[in-house]
Design a protein around this motif. Structure first.
Motif, PDB file in Angstrom:
ATOM      1  N   UNK A 273       0.834  -1.098   0.010  1.00 16.15           N
ATOM      2  CA  UNK A 273       0.000   0.058   0.011  1.00 16.15           C
ATOM      3  C   UNK A 273       0.934   1.262  -0.044  1.00 16.15           C
ATOM      4  N   UNK A 274       0.797   2.127  -0.904  1.00 13.54           N
ATOM      5  CA  UNK A 274       1.372   3.480  -1.000  1.00 13.54           C
ATOM      6  C   UNK A 274       1.199   4.094   0.168  1.00 13.54           C
ATOM      7  N   UNK A 275       2.181   4.831   0.760  1.00 15.38           N
ATOM      8  CA  UNK A 275       1.864   5.767   1.859  1.00 15.38           C
ATOM      9  C   UNK A 275       1.011   5.038   2.868  1.00 15.38           C
ATOM     10  N   UNK A 276       1.448   3.894   3.460  1.00 13.41           N
ATOM     11  CA  UNK A 276       0.516   3.280   4.663  1.00 13.41           C
ATOM     12  C   UNK A 276       0.278   4.110   5.798  1.00 13.41           C
ATOM     13  N   UNK A 277       1.148   4.890   6.160  1.00 12.05           N
ATOM     14  CA  UNK A 277       0.988   5.391   7.518  1.00 12.05           C
ATOM     15  C   UNK A 277       0.202   6.781   7.247  1.00 12.05           C
ATOM     16  N   UNK A 278       0.482   7.410   5.960  1.00  8.07           N
ATOM     17  CA  UNK A 278      -0.504   8.319   5.585  1.00  8.07           C
ATOM     18  C   UNK A 278      -2.108   7.792   5.534  1.00  8.07           C
ATOM     19  N   UNK A 279      -2.145   6.787   4.911  1.00 12.10           N
ATOM     20  CA  UNK A 279      -3.431   6.193   4.739  1.00 12.10           C
ATOM     21  C   UNK A 279      -4.023   6.084   6.258  1.00 12.10           C
ATOM     22  N   UNK A 280      -3.137   5.472   7.029  1.00 11.88           N
ATOM     23  CA  UNK A 280      -3.859   5.206   8.554  1.00 11.88           C
ATOM     24  C   UNK A 280      -4.083   6.597   8.930  1.00 11.88           C
ATOM     25  N   UNK A 331      -1.502   5.712  -6.288  1.00 15.31           N
ATOM     26  CA  UNK A 331      -0.086   5.446  -6.014  1.00 15.31           C
ATOM     27  C   UNK A 331       0.350   4.083  -5.772  1.00 15.31           C
ATOM     28  N   UNK A 332      -0.790   3.243  -5.450  1.00 15.86           N
ATOM     29  CA  UNK A 332      -0.501   1.865  -5.106  1.00 15.86           C
ATOM     30  C   UNK A 332      -0.618   0.924  -6.406  1.00 15.86           C
ATOM     31  N   UNK A 333      -1.497   1.331  -7.068  1.00 19.32           N
ATOM     32  CA  UNK A 333      -1.580   0.887  -8.741  1.00 19.32           C
ATOM     33  C   UNK A 333      -0.514   1.174  -9.522  1.00 19.32           C
ATOM     34  N   UNK A 525       3.439 -12.065   4.876  1.00 20.63           N
ATOM     35  CA  UNK A 525       3.759 -13.108   3.989  1.00 20.63           C
ATOM     36  C   UNK A 525       4.438 -12.864   2.583  1.00 20.63           C
ATOM     37  N   UNK A 526       4.961 -11.499   2.571  1.00 20.64           N
ATOM     38  CA  UNK A 526       5.649 -11.054   1.580  1.00 20.64           C
ATOM     39  C   UNK A 526       7.003 -10.933   1.552  1.00 20.64           C
ATOM     40  N   UNK A 527       7.836 -11.057   0.764  1.00 16.59           N
ATOM     41  CA  UNK A 527       9.290 -10.631   0.635  1.00 16.59           C
ATOM     42  C   UNK A 527       9.287  -9.342   0.354  1.00 16.59           C
ATOM     43  N   UNK A 528      10.104  -8.539   1.324  1.00 14.94           N
ATOM     44  CA  UNK A 528      10.260  -7.127   1.170  1.00 14.94           C
ATOM     45  C   UNK A 528      12.009  -6.929   1.311  1.00 14.94           C
ATOM     46  N   UNK A 529      12.106  -5.503   1.049  1.00 10.47           N
ATOM     47  CA  UNK A 529      13.591  -5.386   1.023  1.00 10.47           C
ATOM     48  C   UNK A 529      14.365  -5.929   2.125  1.00 10.47           C
TER      49      UNK A 529
ATOM     50  N   UNK C  84       8.894  -2.674  -4.886  1.00 11.34           N
ATOM     51  CA  UNK C  84       7.958  -2.454  -3.609  1.00 11.34           C
ATOM     52  C   UNK C  84       8.046  -1.251  -3.037  1.00 11.34           C
ATOM     53  N   UNK C  85       7.434  -0.253  -3.708  1.00 11.10           N
ATOM     54  CA  UNK C  85       7.710   1.074  -3.193  1.00 11.10           C
ATOM     55  C   UNK C  85       6.460   1.166  -2.139  1.00 11.10           C
TER      56      UNK C  85
END
Lengths: 597, 193, 337
Positions: A273-280, A331-333, A525-529, C84-85
């Motif tokens: 999700x783009x800008x998770x904290x901002x969305x929250x 931004x997520x899309x 469940x995802x591979x992230x950096x 993964x942005x």
């Protein structure tokens, strides 16, 4: 059967909520179709009487808000939240069952008014509420609404309020307190976050309408003058109390859907999700601001220029966090690998339609402009772009997304796409012309309009659109039903989701997680950096997991409430006392029943 | 009330206690709305009796003192249960309930006195707002008294011990809240006329 | 892959164009907010238009971004995993400030209009009191000492101070081409002020749900030249016409006198009922029954015979009159110019 009546399993309760709410959704939709059929022709329409029409739009609004949209969201709260936070159940499983039964009985009580006429010596079958879902005083007074109609409404809403409040406390505690190890607040999935905010709004907004309804009840049953100018009371106080509840209620309806699409968009674009904290945080800001805007429903009541300016200003402010959310979803899309599943289509449909509803909302926020729009079909267009284009499309997105999790079976994607396009076209055909009907001078809540207004053609389009939505909903219903005959073959994580509910089988076992997972990232469940995906959980629990048995007492206690309401309705104190006795005995048995978690 | 705080919780607070805090938050809005209604309609009664003609501040001050003392008794009850002194626990639970009952008796006397003086529920806006506000509070006190007596009976039957300290603590939360609400009502209705 | 995506907004856009087209080439819209004929309604229409174009701008930009996103980033087999942005601080600040800025451009004219249309007419305005009833309108002209019912007569180019209240439930006075709506609330007085800028007949109706016949609570406003308005005032001030001896109207007067009519209606010198509208000059009105029907012999017949069947909830009970008596009463009422 018994196991369903006594169940305290959040997953079963979630399914009960879903089917019950969907049933009420169909009833509310049917009411809408009759309304639209009546308005297809000017000057008398198809002959629906004024009284029946007033009952239909009152019940349509009341049903959709309290019996369809809120409990459909609740179906997901119940089923999904404990899974998303890595819990075995909600904090209070029996209270959860109680909420469901109270909701069901409250809904049945309200709808019983459609056939209760003969019991009250009325000359018609239906004595359904007929003063609008907003029940403005002093039309609701005994003088102007002598029948039992408004009594059904105010008692029914009080019952439903109890269900919502109980669920509110339960989910606040569940989300704050039942999180799996490592599931810090800013690792909560966005749907869980929006649910938490919603529940805070529920527990703060519902007491206000409870007070309003109690005061109305005193006016109607005991002859006080809280809202009656004859005794010095002020009908406007009702509007303040109602909208102090009513506006947070709007966010109670939309925030869960916003949460749903914040899950769906990342999954199907394979991006966080783009800008998770901002969305929250924008959700939190919306909830706070949602408390400061209620009088924008009352611009035509003559609040004075200062109050008008203040409420216009706060209302416009709300557009900012809402806009921010929309940008973050886009931004997520952006830059993703988008899979056009039905669920994603509905999520994108949500964004596309919600923008329209939001923009017409800005025209309402401007108080003077609103003086031409309020109480016209333009507002009807606005609320339906927000609540249908927003909430309902969001809920559909959630259903397609989580149905395999909830039942182990896939909904047909082909029928899903038919459902989506019919719904999208239908809703635009139904609601877009309403902007024009309204601005061309058609007030809302009228069972007939003059052909000379020139709005008949717009109404015809709206009616065609409404019936398209009806057909789309039947397609959807068929799609739901046919899954019962489909193989239960959904894998644990059919869409490649990142959150914990996808870590366990579909449908999950009664204890949910074989081992309570430890969470180290926002996307377990995802591979992230920085984080590898969580290791799969064992197939079997290492030690037997104790699951609490069922209980009869939540349901029995719940039954006491409609009994009290029936007693009040019939002015029979013994029945009220009998209902109260049921509640008291129920609570005691409940409190002292052995029930281990 | 059979299970204690056996669960590990994310916030380190027992679920029931947290739910109760949420409940109290919700109740604040309930009483807030009622008090707001009272204030909006203050001085807008079309006919008497008006507040200054009828409110008996010395009497209600006694009731207020009584309720404050019951909060003290509640504190003592909780402390006793927590340290396992059930004899004292029983005593103070009962004293709390009794003080609550005295408050209710006072309210009953006050209401019947007012009715006698000509202030009914429907007489004027003051009557309506006064009875609904203080009546709602009285209903909360009644629930509290029943709750306290239930615990007391449990204690008499030997079924309440230190393992139930949390239950008593939550009862206390409720009781103190009802007490605090009364202080607000007393100030708004009686003192600031 | 724009094809699939475009459908999303094609639906509302095509509809909007279609509807604009329909609106443009359809007939008259007597309650349209887009044809303002007073200073009040012109202010509101201007404000709406202003916000509307901002909204169109935002709509086009945001929906275009959405369409581009779903068209460009469709999943393709074998494509690399997306980056993964997690977010972008500058973007977040940007799209917080941008709507805030636009809102300033909306808020400023909004506040200005709020104060400009606060409902206070200049000194010397003609005062009109509007009283809402279920489901009809009563107008009083305190300075002219006359009253009117359902049909409001106003002089053109004259500031009007409207003061409104309700005799029962909440109603809302709305004549879109003359101004925004304002609620009529028992126990309160609300105000609007405006100056109609051209003569003509303007339509309106109750905009707050007020019970069974809310849909049937309509009204007309006749904005007249000063001389025409003065003629109307003189006519209203005059005593009601006395029917000629032996005329059908004279028979009607007798029927009126001995029927239930007098319980609810006033006709100066004949009856003093207060429940329904004053009928002293009913023959001079264009409409009856809350501006629901044209004032013709036929509609009067139907109305008197069975009002509740034409207007659900109407308090006027069906009148059990013989055909001759009915004809006579209608003749009498029509004679009351």
């Amino acid at each position: 059967m018994k196991s369903w009546l006594t169940t305290t399993d959040h997953k079963r309760i979630g399914l009960l909520y879903f089917w019950t709410a969907f049933g009420f959704f169909m009833i509310g939709g049917l009411e809408a179709l009759i309304i639209r059929a009546q308005l297809v022709r000017p000057d008398g329409g198809l002959g629906v009487s004024a009284e029946t029409f007033n009952q239909l739009f009152t019940m349509h609004g009341t049903t959709m808000v309290f019996l369809a949209l809120m409990p459909l969201s609740a179906a997901f709260f119940n089923y999904i939240i404990p899974l998303q936070i890595g819990a075995r159940d909600v904090a209070f499983p029996r209270l959860n069952a109680f909420s469901y039964w109270v909701f069901l009985l409250g809904g049945l009580f309200l709808n019983a008014s459609f056939v209760a006429g003969p019991l009250f010596g009325a000359d018609r079958l239906s004595v359904a509420p007929d003063a609008g879902w907003f029940g403005y005083a002093n039309l609701t007074s005994r003088q102007f609404s002598p029948g039992p109609n408004v009594d059904f409404w105010l008692l029914g809403l009080q019952i439903l309020g109890i269900a919502s409040l109980a669920a509110g406390f339960n989910f606040v505690v569940t989300i704050l307190n039942m999180r799996a190890p490592g599931m810090r607040m800013l690792r909560l999935p966005p749907f869980t976050w929006m649910t938490l905010i919603t529940q805070f709004l529920v527990i703060t907004a519902f007491p206000v309408i409870t007070v309003a309804l109690v005061l109305l009840m005193f006016d109607r049953f005991f002859g006080t003058h809280f809202f009656l100018p004859a005794g010095g009371g002020d009908p406007i106080l009702w509007q303040h109390l109602f909208w102090m509840f009513g506006h947070p209620e709007v966010y109670i309806l939309i925030l869960p859907a916003m949460g749903i699409i914040s899950e769906v968009l990342p999954t199907f674009s394979k991006k966080p999700l783009f800008g998770y904290t901002v969305v929250v945080y924008s959700g939190v800001v919306i909830a706070f601001l949602g408390w400061s805007v209620w009088s924008h429903h009352m611009f035509s009541t003559g609040l004075g220029p200062i109050a008008d300016s203040v409420f216009a200003g706060t209302t416009m402010l709300i557009a900012i966090p809402t806009g921010v959310k929309i940008f973050n979803w886009i931004g997520t899309l952006w830059g993703g690998q988008i899979r056009f599943t039905t669920s994603l289509l509905f999520a994108v449909g949500f964004i596309a339609m919600f923008i329209i509803g939001g923009l017409s909302g800005v025209t309402h926020a401007s108080a003077p402009s609103d003086l031409q729009q309020t109480d016209t079909y333009y507002v009807v267009a606005h609320i339906h772009y927000v609540l249908f284009g927003g909430t309902i499309l969001g809920l559909f997105s959630g259903i397609y997304y989580w149905w395999p999790k909830m039942t182990g079976r896939f909904l047909s994607e082909r029928m899903g796409k038919v459902h989506f396009w019919l719904t999208l076209i239908g809703m635009n055909l139904a609601f877009f012309p309403m902007h024009f009907s309204g601005l061309l001078g058609m007030p809302r809540r009228i069972y007939t309009y003059s052909a000379d207004l020139g709005v008949a053609r717009f109404n015809q389009l709206s009616t065609i659109g409404a019936f398209l939505i009806g057909i789309a909903t039947l397609v959807f219903f068929w799609n739901l039903l046919r899954t019962r005959r489909r193989p239960s073959n959904a894998p644990a994580n059919p869409w490649g989701g990142a959150t914990l509910e996808w870590a366990i089988s579909s449908p999950p076992p009664v204890y949910n997680f074989t081992v309570i997972p430890t969470v180290t990232s926002r996307l377990p469940l995802w591979q992230t950096e920085r984080h590898a995906p969580m290791a799969p959980l064992p197939d079997r629990p290492p030690a037997p997991i104790h699951v609490p048995g069922g209980s009869w007492w939540p349901m029995i206690t719940a039954f006491g409430l409609p009994i009290i309401a029936i007693g009040a309705l019939a002015h029979l104190i013994p029945i009220v006392l009998a209902g109260a006795a049921v509640v008291i005995v129920g609570i005691y048995r409940w409190a002292y029943e052995p029930f281990e978690m | 009330m059979t299970h204690g705080s056996t669960h590990a919780t994310s916030m380190g607070v027992d679920n029931r206690k947290m739910a109760f805090w949420a409940f109290i938050g919700s109740e604040c809005l309930l009483f807030g709305s009622l008090i707001a209604t009272y204030l909006v309609y203050k001085g807008r009664s079309l006919v008497g009796p008006y507040p200054h003609e009828i409110l008996n501040i010395p009497f209600t001050s006694f009731s207020t003192f009584d309720l404050l003392m019951s909060s003290l008794a509640m504190v003592l009850a909780l402390a006793a249960v927590q340290r396992g002194d059930m004899k004292q626990g029983k005593l103070w639970l009962f004293v709390t309930a009794l003080l609550g009952l005295i408050f209710l008796g006072g309210q009953f006397w006050e209401f019947s006195h007012f009715v006698h003086e000509g202030l009914g529920l429907t007489t004027n806006l003051f009557g309506s707002t006064f009875y609904v506000l203080t009546g709602t509070h009285g209903a909360h006190v009644t629930v509290g008294v029943i709750w306290l007596l239930t615990l007391w009976i449990q204690a008499l039957r030997g079924k309440l011990g230190p393992q139930n300290a949390l239950t008593v603590e939550i009862t206390g939360l409720y009781w103190h809240f009802v007490d605090v609400v009364w202080i607000v009502i007393f100030t708004v209705v009686y003192l600031i006329q | 892959m724009l094809r699939g995506a475009v459908y999303f907004d094609a639906v509302p856009l095509v509809l909007a164009l279609l509807l604009l087209f329909l609106t443009a080439c359809s007939g008259q819209f007597p309650q349209s907010v887009f044809e303002p004929r007073s200073d009040f309604s012109t202010e509101l229409a201007g404000l709406f238009t202003n916000i509307f174009w901002w909204a169109v701008g935002v709509f086009v930009i945001v929906e275009t971004l959405l369409l581009i996103a779903i068209a460009r980033y469709r999943a393709r087999p074998g494509a690399a995993e997306p980056k993964p942005v997690h977010g972008h601080t500058a973007l977040e600040i940007g799209w917080t400030l941008a709507p805030a800025l636009i809102l300033v451009f909306i808020a400023v004219p909004t506040m200005r209009t709020i104060f400009a249309t606060a409902g206070q007419a200049p000194e010397g305005a003609l005062r009109v009191e509007v009283i809402g009833h279920q489901w009809w309108w009563e107008y009083r002209y305190p300075t002219l000492n006359i009253s009117a019912y359902n049909e409001l007569h106003l002089p053109v180019a004259t500031p009007i101070q409207v003061e409104m209240t309700s005799a029962d439930v909440i109603h809302s006075f709305w004549v879109p081409r003359l101004g925004g709506k304002r609620d009529l609330i028992q126990g309160r007085t609300n105000r609007i002020a405006f100056r109609a800028d051209s003569t003509g007949e303007y339509w309106g109706q109750c905009a707050e749900f007020c019970g069974a016949s809310h849909a049937n609570m309509r009204l007309r406003v006749f904005v007249q030249s000063d001389s025409a308005f003065q003629r109307w005032v003189d006519q209203e001030r005059a005593a009601p016409a006395t029917p000629a001896k032996g005329s059908p109207a004279e028979a009607g007067l007798q029927v009126f006198r001995r029927s239930a009519c007098i319980g609810c209606h006033t006709i100066a010198g004949v009856a003093q009922g207060k429940i329904g509208p004053d009928l002293s000059h009913v023959g001079g009105r264009a409409t009856i029954a809350g501006a629901l029907f044209p004032n013709t012999s036929e509609t009067l017949h139907r109305w008197i015979m069975n009002a509740p069947s034409l207007k659900p909830g109407a308090l006027m009970p069906p009148q059990n009159l013989s055909p001759q008596d009915l004809d006579a009463v209608v003749a009498y009422l029509q004679s009351l110019k």
